[in-house]
Design a protein around this motif. Structure first.
Motif, PDB file in Angstrom:
ATOM      1  N   TYR A   1      -3.333  -0.808  -3.342  1.00 11.41           N
ATOM      2  CA  TYR A   1      -4.137   0.362  -2.983  1.00 11.41           C
ATOM      3  C   TYR A   1      -3.183   1.525  -2.754  1.00 11.41           C
ATOM      4  CZ  TYR A   1      -6.877   3.529  -0.030  1.00 11.41           C
ATOM      5  OH  TYR A   1      -7.494   4.636   0.493  1.00 11.41           O
TER       6      TYR A   1
ATOM      7  N   VAL B   1       0.869  -1.171   0.000  1.00  7.96           N
ATOM      8  CA  VAL B   1       0.000   0.000   0.000  1.00  7.96           C
ATOM      9  C   VAL B   1       0.907   1.221   0.000  1.00  7.96           C
ATOM     10  CG1 VAL B   1      -1.523   1.345   1.508  1.00  7.96           C
ATOM     11  CG2 VAL B   1      -2.011  -1.073   1.076  1.00  7.96           C
TER      12      VAL B   1
ATOM     13  N   GLU C   1      -3.014   5.950  -1.973  1.00  4.42           N
ATOM     14  CA  GLU C   1      -3.565   7.284  -1.764  1.00  4.42           C
ATOM     15  C   GLU C   1      -2.563   8.253  -2.377  1.00  4.42           C
ATOM     16  OE1 GLU C   1      -4.411   7.421   2.473  1.00  4.42           O
ATOM     17  OE2 GLU C   1      -5.846   5.766   2.263  1.00  4.42           O
TER      18      GLU C   1
ATOM     19  N   HIS D   1      -2.877   2.124   8.406  1.00  2.00           N
ATOM     20  CA  HIS D   1      -2.872   3.588   8.419  1.00  2.00           C
ATOM     21  C   HIS D   1      -3.684   4.183   7.268  1.00  2.00           C
ATOM     22  CE1 HIS D   1       1.369   3.228  10.438  1.00  2.00           C
ATOM     23  NE2 HIS D   1       0.405   2.681  11.148  1.00  2.00           N
ATOM     24  N   SER D   2      -4.068   3.343   6.319  1.00  2.00           N
ATOM     25  CA  SER D   2      -4.758   3.848   5.132  1.00  2.00           C
ATOM     26  C   SER D   2      -6.211   4.177   5.463  1.00  2.00           C
ATOM     27  CB  SER D   2      -4.728   2.797   4.018  1.00  2.00           C
ATOM     28  OG  SER D   2      -5.705   1.783   4.271  1.00  2.00           O
TER      29      SER D   2
ATOM     30  N   LYS E   1      -9.509  -3.262   3.375  1.00  2.00           N
ATOM     31  CA  LYS E   1      -8.487  -3.431   4.419  1.00  2.00           C
ATOM     32  C   LYS E   1      -8.416  -4.890   4.863  1.00  2.00           C
ATOM     33  CE  LYS E   1      -7.699   0.828   6.962  1.00  2.00           C
ATOM     34  NZ  LYS E   1      -7.708   1.483   8.271  1.00  2.00           N
TER      35      LYS E   1
ATOM     36  N   ALA F   1       1.019   0.034   6.641  1.00  3.42           N
ATOM     37  CA  ALA F   1       0.436   0.921   5.617  1.00  3.42           C
ATOM     38  C   ALA F   1      -1.037   0.598   5.401  1.00  3.42           C
ATOM     39  CB  ALA F   1       1.227   0.808   4.314  1.00  3.42           C
TER      40      ALA F   1
ATOM     41  N   ALA G   1      -8.530   3.172   3.394  1.00  7.27           N
ATOM     42  CA  ALA G   1      -9.237   2.241   2.510  1.00  7.27           C
ATOM     43  C   ALA G   1     -10.514   1.763   3.198  1.00  7.27           C
ATOM     44  CB  ALA G   1      -8.335   1.039   2.194  1.00  7.27           C
TER      45      ALA G   1
ATOM     46  N   ASN H   1       7.283   4.851   2.074  1.00 10.28           N
ATOM     47  CA  ASN H   1       6.672   5.454   0.896  1.00 10.28           C
ATOM     48  C   ASN H   1       7.722   6.045  -0.034  1.00 10.28           C
ATOM     49  OD1 ASN H   1       3.664   5.382   1.867  1.00 10.28           O
ATOM     50  ND2 ASN H   1       4.850   6.133   3.608  1.00 10.28           N
TER      51      ASN H   1
ATOM     52  N   LEU I   1       1.074   5.289   0.581  1.00 10.53           N
ATOM     53  CA  LEU I   1       0.293   6.366   1.204  1.00 10.53           C
ATOM     54  C   LEU I   1       0.862   7.757   0.944  1.00 10.53           C
ATOM     55  CD1 LEU I   1      -0.369   4.762   4.723  1.00 10.53           C
ATOM     56  CD2 LEU I   1      -1.849   4.741   2.698  1.00 10.53           C
TER      57      LEU I   1
ATOM     58  N   SER J   1       4.931   4.071   8.064  1.00 15.53           N
ATOM     59  CA  SER J   1       4.858   3.325   6.808  1.00 15.53           C
ATOM     60  C   SER J   1       5.993   3.794   5.918  1.00 15.53           C
ATOM     61  CB  SER J   1       3.505   3.539   6.123  1.00 15.53           C
ATOM     62  OG  SER J   1       3.315   4.914   5.838  1.00 15.53           O
TER      63      SER J   1
ATOM     64  N   GLU K   1       4.323   9.076   7.566  1.00 16.75           N
ATOM     65  CA  GLU K   1       4.556   8.529   6.217  1.00 16.75           C
ATOM     66  C   GLU K   1       6.018   8.818   5.876  1.00 16.75           C
ATOM     67  OE1 GLU K   1       0.135  10.350   5.198  1.00 16.75           O
ATOM     68  OE2 GLU K   1       1.926  11.160   4.252  1.00 16.75           O
TER      69      GLU K   1
END
Ligand SMILES: O=c1[nH]cnc2c1ncn2[C@@H]1O[C@H](CO)[C@@H](O)[C@H]1O
Length: 357
Positions: free
Chosen positions: A108, A27, A110, A331-332, A339, A328, A334, A292, A29, A290, A259
């Motif tokens: 997924y 994921v 964001e 913390h999303s 999830k 992640a 989704a 990223n 983010l 997470s 992040e």
């Protein structure tokens, strides 16, 4: 664990680091749409639209992406986004970005974009959004990747920040079908956070999530401000939280995730080198974090590379890296069924990876 220990683990496991990372569902983010533009796409768009003050080949672009410091990075970023002109450009950008993530096992994402930067250049908001939605949905049809948007306010010191804030919030609130959060980007120095309080309060009251950048280039005070004035639910970067033990405790107790984007921090010069990066310390302190990629082609990285760096350059163990992927998901923003599916998928992948040892 040292980098050489990580190397020994690779032999013991029978799975290379690459196989391990590729087997992990991911994921993302914290990644900027405009900052994800493929070099070839940037060159083609510059040619098509007659933007003649940018590099014209890959080699030139690679040099262009060598940043003296954070402010220089922002300067280059603002120069590069000018190649985006019409709905088709935004559709290509969104589709290529999502496909690139899907190809790295991202289920997924964001993805942040900055509508006001484009609206201010005279691009119609519906044309811009129509383009990126087309790209998002094409990529979803082609690969199954789910993308949601974060719109960020460009917090530039020389910009009139009231229209930038109001315009960004209005853009987001009118496009709730896929815009899920409000962000705040750009330099932190000389851009005090309290001036964005109203925008973030309107966003909160309307049910939008809040994910401002803070503590990337300035210290703990900016993160406190993001919590106090901007109702932050996650912090973009936030690595300077370590400056203040009380803040570390607060973030842990209130479960405010950071992040983290290691290669970005090196390339903008806010961290000297991988061994100096605070991610292992943040994990040791049990902070929610997470991993990223931020602006991957501009920083010469990918999310996959960040996972490989976590193992090899930051010396994290494989179970810690699985933990980052699982974090992640948690913390999303989704939807709950997605999830649940992602949790199950990561657990299954972790079992398979263990079985291969
Ligand atoms: O790492 C980052 N920190 C802050 N802003 C960033 C970063 N990467 C891209 N942007 C972008 O810089 C623009 C100018 O304000 C914004 O559009 C923001 O999204």
């Amino acid at each position: 664990m040292s980098v050489s220990d990580a190397g020994r683990q690779e032999v013991a496991d029978g799975l290379s680091d690459e196989e391990f990372v590729d087997a992990l569902p991911k994921v993302e983010l914290h990644v900027h749409l405009e900052g994800s533009m493929r070099p070839r796409t940037l060159l083609a768009l510059a040619r098509r639209h007659g933007v003649d003050d940018l590099p014209t080949d890959i080699e030139g672009l690679t040099k262009f992406y060598e940043f003296r410091d954070f402010d220089h990075f922002i300067e280059v970023y603002l120069a590069a986004v000018r190649v985006l002109r019409d709905a088709d450009d935004f559709a290509v950008l969104a589709r290529e970005t999502a496909l690139g993530l899907a190809g790295q096992g991202v289920r997924y994402a964001e993805i942040t974009f900055t509508p006001f930067l484009h609206i201010q250049r005279g691009i119609d908001a519906d044309e811009l959004f129509g383009g990126i939605e087309r790209g998002r949905l094409d990529a979803e049809r082609e690969t199954g990747i789910q993308v949601r948007w974060v719109t960020d306010i460009p917090g530039l010191p020389n910009m009139n920040l009231r229209p930038a804030s109001e315009g960004t919030v209005e853009f987001a609130l009118n496009r709730r079908e896929s815009v899920i959060a409000l962000g705040l980007g750009g330099p932190e120095v000389d851009v005090p956070r309290p001036q964005f309080a109203e925008a973030f309060t309107v966003a909160r009251d309307a049910g939008l999530h809040r994910v401002p950048h803070a503590g990337e280039t300035t210290g703990a005070r900016t993160i406190w401000d993001a919590l106090e004035y901007l109702h932050a639910e996650r912090i973009g970067h936030g690595i300077r939280a370590l400056d203040d033990p009380a803040l570390v405790e607060h973030l842990r107790a209130h479960h405010i995730p950071l992040e983290v984007c290691p290669t970005s921090n090196l390339r903008t010069g806010v961290v000297a080198d991988y061994p100096d990066h605070p991610l292992p310390t943040l994990i040791e302190l049990a902070l929610p974090v997470s991993l990223n990629s931020d602006d991957p082609p501009m920083f010469g990285t990918t999310l996959r590379d960040e996972y490989l760096h976590a193992l090899r350059s930051l010396g994290l163990r494989r179970d810690q890296v699985v933990g980052l992927a699982a974090a992640a998901v948690e913390h999303s923003f989704a939807p709950a069924p997605l999830k649940d599916a992602l949790r199950a998928e990561i657990a299954a992948a972790a079992d398979r990876v263990q079985a291969a040892s």
